[in-house]
Design a protein around this motif. Structure first.
Motif, PDB file in Angstrom:
ATOM      1  N   TRP A  43      -8.244  -5.274   8.804  1.00 48.17           N
ATOM      2  CA  TRP A  43      -8.001  -4.218   7.822  1.00 48.17           C
ATOM      3  C   TRP A  43      -7.780  -2.863   8.497  1.00 48.17           C
ATOM      4  CZ3 TRP A  43     -10.816   0.189   7.382  1.00 48.17           C
ATOM      5  CH2 TRP A  43     -12.037   0.210   8.064  1.00 48.17           C
ATOM      6  N   LEU A  46      -4.508  -0.979   8.386  1.00 48.66           N
ATOM      7  CA  LEU A  46      -3.973  -0.436   7.137  1.00 48.66           C
ATOM      8  C   LEU A  46      -3.812   1.082   7.200  1.00 48.66           C
ATOM      9  CD1 LEU A  46      -6.035  -2.573   4.586  1.00 48.66           C
ATOM     10  CD2 LEU A  46      -3.654  -2.920   5.319  1.00 48.66           C
ATOM     11  N   VAL A  58       2.080  -0.513   8.146  1.00 49.69           N
ATOM     12  CA  VAL A  58       1.601  -1.841   7.739  1.00 49.69           C
ATOM     13  C   VAL A  58       0.886  -1.755   6.389  1.00 49.69           C
ATOM     14  CG1 VAL A  58      -0.011  -3.714   8.339  1.00 49.69           C
ATOM     15  CG2 VAL A  58       1.411  -2.675  10.107  1.00 49.69           C
ATOM     16  N   HIS A  62       2.011  -3.584   2.759  1.00 51.29           N
ATOM     17  CA  HIS A  62       1.096  -4.423   1.967  1.00 51.29           C
ATOM     18  C   HIS A  62       0.864  -3.838   0.574  1.00 51.29           C
ATOM     19  CE1 HIS A  62       0.000  -7.503   4.851  1.00 51.29           C
ATOM     20  NE2 HIS A  62      -0.219  -6.585   5.778  1.00 51.29           N
ATOM     21  N   GLN A  63       0.706  -2.518   0.504  1.00 50.57           N
ATOM     22  CA  GLN A  63       0.484  -1.849  -0.786  1.00 50.57           C
ATOM     23  C   GLN A  63       1.698  -2.045  -1.699  1.00 50.57           C
ATOM     24  OE1 GLN A  63      -2.458  -0.236  -1.605  1.00 50.57           O
ATOM     25  NE2 GLN A  63      -1.722   0.304  -3.631  1.00 50.57           N
ATOM     26  N   ARG A  67      -0.150  -6.631  -2.324  1.00 49.39           N
ATOM     27  CA  ARG A  67      -1.129  -7.507  -1.674  1.00 49.39           C
ATOM     28  C   ARG A  67      -2.536  -7.015  -1.937  1.00 49.39           C
ATOM     29  NH1 ARG A  67       2.108  -9.138   3.027  1.00 49.39           N
ATOM     30  NH2 ARG A  67       3.489 -10.707   2.142  1.00 49.39           N
ATOM     31  N   LYS A  68      -3.419  -7.969  -2.063  1.00 48.08           N
ATOM     32  CA  LYS A  68      -4.841  -7.664  -2.222  1.00 48.08           C
ATOM     33  C   LYS A  68      -5.628  -8.499  -1.232  1.00 48.08           C
ATOM     34  CE  LYS A  68      -4.635  -6.085  -6.920  1.00 48.08           C
ATOM     35  NZ  LYS A  68      -5.249  -6.086  -8.221  1.00 48.08           N
ATOM     36  N   PHE A  69      -6.694  -7.922  -0.749  1.00 50.91           N
ATOM     37  CA  PHE A  69      -7.565  -8.569   0.212  1.00 50.91           C
ATOM     38  C   PHE A  69      -8.944  -8.677  -0.426  1.00 50.91           C
ATOM     39  CE2 PHE A  69      -4.219  -6.238   2.279  1.00 50.91           C
ATOM     40  CZ  PHE A  69      -3.675  -7.189   3.138  1.00 50.91           C
ATOM     41  N   THR A  73      -6.799  -3.617  -3.032  1.00 45.40           N
ATOM     42  CA  THR A  73      -5.544  -3.176  -2.439  1.00 45.40           C
ATOM     43  C   THR A  73      -5.835  -2.413  -1.144  1.00 45.40           C
ATOM     44  OG1 THR A  73      -5.509  -1.009  -3.519  1.00 45.40           O
ATOM     45  CG2 THR A  73      -4.542  -2.869  -4.752  1.00 45.40           C
ATOM     46  N   PRO A  74      -4.828  -2.250  -0.294  1.00 43.24           N
ATOM     47  CA  PRO A  74      -5.031  -1.459   0.926  1.00 43.24           C
ATOM     48  C   PRO A  74      -5.563  -0.046   0.649  1.00 43.24           C
ATOM     49  CG  PRO A  74      -3.024  -2.710   1.125  1.00 43.24           C
ATOM     50  CD  PRO A  74      -3.511  -2.901  -0.293  1.00 43.24           C
TER      51      PRO A  74
END
Length: 151
Positions: A43, A46, A58, A62-63, A67-69, A73-74
């Protein structure tokens, strides 16, 4: 109101990390976000600076892709980390010329960081702070009633 799954999982991970002495603001895999993300440090890519709210290339990709982790979100993740670091006494973004707090793994400092993160996570999901204790001290229309047992 039901607790969202991402919040419940994050709270369990943070609680366990705190009580198992595995919460460390200076380690990307053991900080608040590192613990939420299963002790991975990927992470950190980010953003370009630890504790910054500015996404790196990056992070922006992703944002924008949505994308979600582990449900976050980032932008949410880097904000969680900023909240944690500041509540632990750090000046963010972290860099060599900013002073850092003495003994950053002190339990009181970590509790302050944990408390701030939990409040922010609850705010993100639109629920009352699960660590808030003000409700038990309401004297008009109290929500809770406790039986006091004297021995």
């Amino acid at each position: 109101m039901e607790t969202p799954k991402r919040l419940e999982q994050a709270l369990i991970k943070l609680y366990n990390a705190f009580h198992n002495n595995e919460l460390n603001p200076e380690c990307c895999s053991a900080c608040a976000v590192g613990n939420i993300l299963d002790n991975h440090d990927s992470w950190k890519h980010l953003s370009d600076q630890h504790g910054s709210l500015k996404l790196s290339y990056v992070g922006r990709v992703h944002q924008q892709l949505g994308r979600k982790f582990n449900g976050y979100t980032p932008l949410e993740l880097i904000h969680i980390e900023k909240v944690f670091l500041e509540a632990c006494g750090f000046i963010v973004p972290l860099c060599h010329y900013n002073p850092k707090p003495q003994n950053p793994t002190n339990k009181d400092k970590l509790f302050n960081g944990l408390n701030a993160v939990v409040a922010y996570l609850c705010e993100l999901d639109g629920i009352d702070n699960v660590m808030g204790y003000s409700k038990i001290f309401e004297y008009e229309n109290p929500m809770y009633k406790f039986d006091v047992i004297y021995e």
